[in-house]
Write a protein that holds these residues in place. Structure first.
Motif, PDB file in Angstrom:
ATOM      1  N   ASP A  79       1.022  -1.420   0.078  1.00  0.00           N
ATOM      2  CA  ASP A  79      -0.123  -0.181  -0.254  1.00  0.00           C
ATOM      3  C   ASP A  79       0.814   1.237  -0.224  1.00  0.00           C
ATOM      4  O   ASP A  79       0.586   2.544  -0.377  1.00  0.00           O
ATOM      5  CB  ASP A  79      -0.741   0.116   0.826  1.00  0.00           C
ATOM      6  CG  ASP A  79      -1.563   1.119   1.578  1.00  0.00           C
ATOM      7  OD1 ASP A  79      -2.595   1.703   0.338  1.00  0.00           O
ATOM      8  OD2 ASP A  79      -1.941   1.825   2.321  1.00  0.00           O
ATOM      9  N   LEU A  80       1.772   1.227   0.746  1.00  0.00           N
ATOM     10  CA  LEU A  80       3.070   2.235   0.781  1.00  0.00           C
ATOM     11  C   LEU A  80       3.461   2.942  -0.236  1.00  0.00           C
ATOM     12  O   LEU A  80       4.034   4.385  -0.811  1.00  0.00           O
ATOM     13  CB  LEU A  80       4.204   2.411   2.074  1.00  0.00           C
ATOM     14  CG  LEU A  80       4.876   3.129   2.973  1.00  0.00           C
ATOM     15  CD1 LEU A  80       3.698   4.195   3.826  1.00  0.00           C
ATOM     16  CD2 LEU A  80       5.699   2.618   3.407  1.00  0.00           C
ATOM     17  N   ARG A  81       4.170   1.647  -1.004  1.00  0.00           N
ATOM     18  CA  ARG A  81       4.266   1.526  -1.909  1.00  0.00           C
ATOM     19  C   ARG A  81       3.914   2.214  -3.918  1.00  0.00           C
ATOM     20  O   ARG A  81       4.245   2.906  -4.634  1.00  0.00           O
ATOM     21  CB  ARG A  81       4.411   0.309  -2.970  1.00  0.00           C
ATOM     22  CG  ARG A  81       6.396   0.275  -2.340  1.00  0.00           C
ATOM     23  CD  ARG A  81       6.584  -1.489  -3.037  1.00  0.00           C
ATOM     24  NE  ARG A  81       8.015  -2.247  -1.985  1.00  0.00           N
ATOM     25  CZ  ARG A  81       8.229  -3.361  -1.970  1.00  0.00           C
ATOM     26  NH1 ARG A  81       7.761  -4.021  -2.975  1.00  0.00           N
ATOM     27  NH2 ARG A  81       9.276  -3.845  -1.179  1.00  0.00           N
ATOM     28  N   ALA A  82       2.543   1.688  -3.191  1.00  0.00           N
ATOM     29  CA  ALA A  82       1.246   1.959  -4.268  1.00  0.00           C
ATOM     30  C   ALA A  82       0.700   3.579  -4.060  1.00  0.00           C
ATOM     31  O   ALA A  82       0.836   4.319  -5.201  1.00  0.00           O
ATOM     32  CB  ALA A  82       0.250   1.192  -4.210  1.00  0.00           C
ATOM     33  N   THR A  83       1.072   3.553  -2.832  1.00  0.00           N
ATOM     34  CA  THR A  83       0.647   5.267  -2.476  1.00  0.00           C
ATOM     35  C   THR A  83       1.841   6.591  -3.194  1.00  0.00           C
ATOM     36  O   THR A  83       1.699   7.451  -3.354  1.00  0.00           O
ATOM     37  CB  THR A  83       0.860   5.599  -1.451  1.00  0.00           C
ATOM     38  OG1 THR A  83      -0.549   4.784  -0.561  1.00  0.00           O
ATOM     39  CG2 THR A  83      -0.111   7.306  -0.503  1.00  0.00           C
ATOM     40  N   ALA A  84       3.075   5.666  -2.953  1.00  0.00           N
ATOM     41  CA  ALA A  84       4.596   6.655  -3.654  1.00  0.00           C
ATOM     42  C   ALA A  84       4.342   7.064  -4.620  1.00  0.00           C
ATOM     43  O   ALA A  84       4.665   8.197  -5.788  1.00  0.00           O
ATOM     44  CB  ALA A  84       5.886   5.918  -2.751  1.00  0.00           C
ATOM     45  N   VAL A  85       3.951   6.002  -5.640  1.00  0.00           N
ATOM     46  CA  VAL A  85       3.765   5.154  -6.964  1.00  0.00           C
ATOM     47  C   VAL A  85       2.746   6.956  -7.340  1.00  0.00           C
ATOM     48  O   VAL A  85       2.468   7.332  -8.515  1.00  0.00           O
ATOM     49  CB  VAL A  85       3.735   4.868  -7.825  1.00  0.00           C
ATOM     50  CG1 VAL A  85       3.008   4.098  -8.999  1.00  0.00           C
ATOM     51  CG2 VAL A  85       4.878   3.929  -7.568  1.00  0.00           C
ATOM     52  N   ALA A  86       1.481   6.572  -7.207  1.00  0.00           N
ATOM     53  CA  ALA A  86       0.341   7.760  -7.253  1.00  0.00           C
ATOM     54  C   ALA A  86       0.782   9.008  -7.141  1.00  0.00           C
ATOM     55  O   ALA A  86       0.293  10.121  -7.438  1.00  0.00           O
ATOM     56  CB  ALA A  86      -0.123   7.231  -6.484  1.00  0.00           C
TER      57      ALA A  86
END
Lengths: 133, 65
Positions: A79-86
């Motif tokens: 979730d943290l990685r996906a948030t960073a990418v977004a």
């Protein structure tokens, strides 16, 4: 159960349905104020359907479950990685839009403010997490 | 990271889901650890080692890193 680790189930299966419905109601209200009642009703219908779909799929997909009830340490990392990418995509888009606006002879509003807020928030968050981490 | 989770789990005739329930994580997380796609946090690694009665060093091999 692991001590010191967050338990997998922290939220209701229907969290996303209720959240989406609430967001839909807020959109309905602002559309109503703006004199676009039909658009508000459509937004409410779309968001309600989306929330219900996500809640009903919770038992079938790990990804959907992670968005609703089951978030263990691995999914929290994902979730943290996906948030960073977004976040990076949004930032990149804003930078391009800002440059295009300036190239067209416009002031660059509101992108300049949004970018300044993003950068400032990042620095604040960095300082905060460095302090508590 | 290489580990003995699958070996120890199958020795005890445990399904991934049962181990996941005991650890409070998803079955996919156990599967990812066994397939060396995910390195667990220190608390989860310690919980796994404690559960199987081995040390963390015995369970996880960091030499391949």
């Amino acid at each position: 159960m692991i001590r010191g680790c967050s338990p997998a189930i922290t939220r209701s299966r229907w969290f996303m349905a209720v959240f989406s419905f609430g967001l839909g109601l807020a959109l309905l209200a602002v559309n109503w104020v703006g004199g676009q009642l039909v658009g508000g009703v459509i937004s409410l219908a779309i968001l309600t359907a989306f929330g219900l779909l996500i809640s009903l799929l919770t038992g079938r997909s790990e990804t959907v479950r992670g968005l609703t009830i089951g978030r263990d340490e691995r999914f929290a990392q994902i979730d943290l990685r996906a948030t960073a990418v977004a976040g990076m995509v949004v930032l990149g888009t804003m930078i391009v839009a800002w440059m295009v606006a300036i190239a067209q002879g416009r002031s660059g509003h509101p992108y300049d403010w949004l970018l300044a807020i993003s950068g400032f928030t990042y620095l604040l968050a960095l300082a905060f997490f460095r302090r508590i981490g | 990271m290489k580990n003995l989770v699958r070996t120890l789990r199958t020795e005890r005739n445990l399904a991934q889901g049962q181990l996941a329930d005991a650890m409070g994580v998803s079955r996919q997380t156990i599967n990812s650890i066994e397939n060396e796609r995910y390195t667990p946090s220190l608390p989860l690694a310690m919980a796994l080692a404690r559960y199987f009665g081995v040390t963390v060093e015995e369970m996880f091999d960091d030499q391949g890193l």
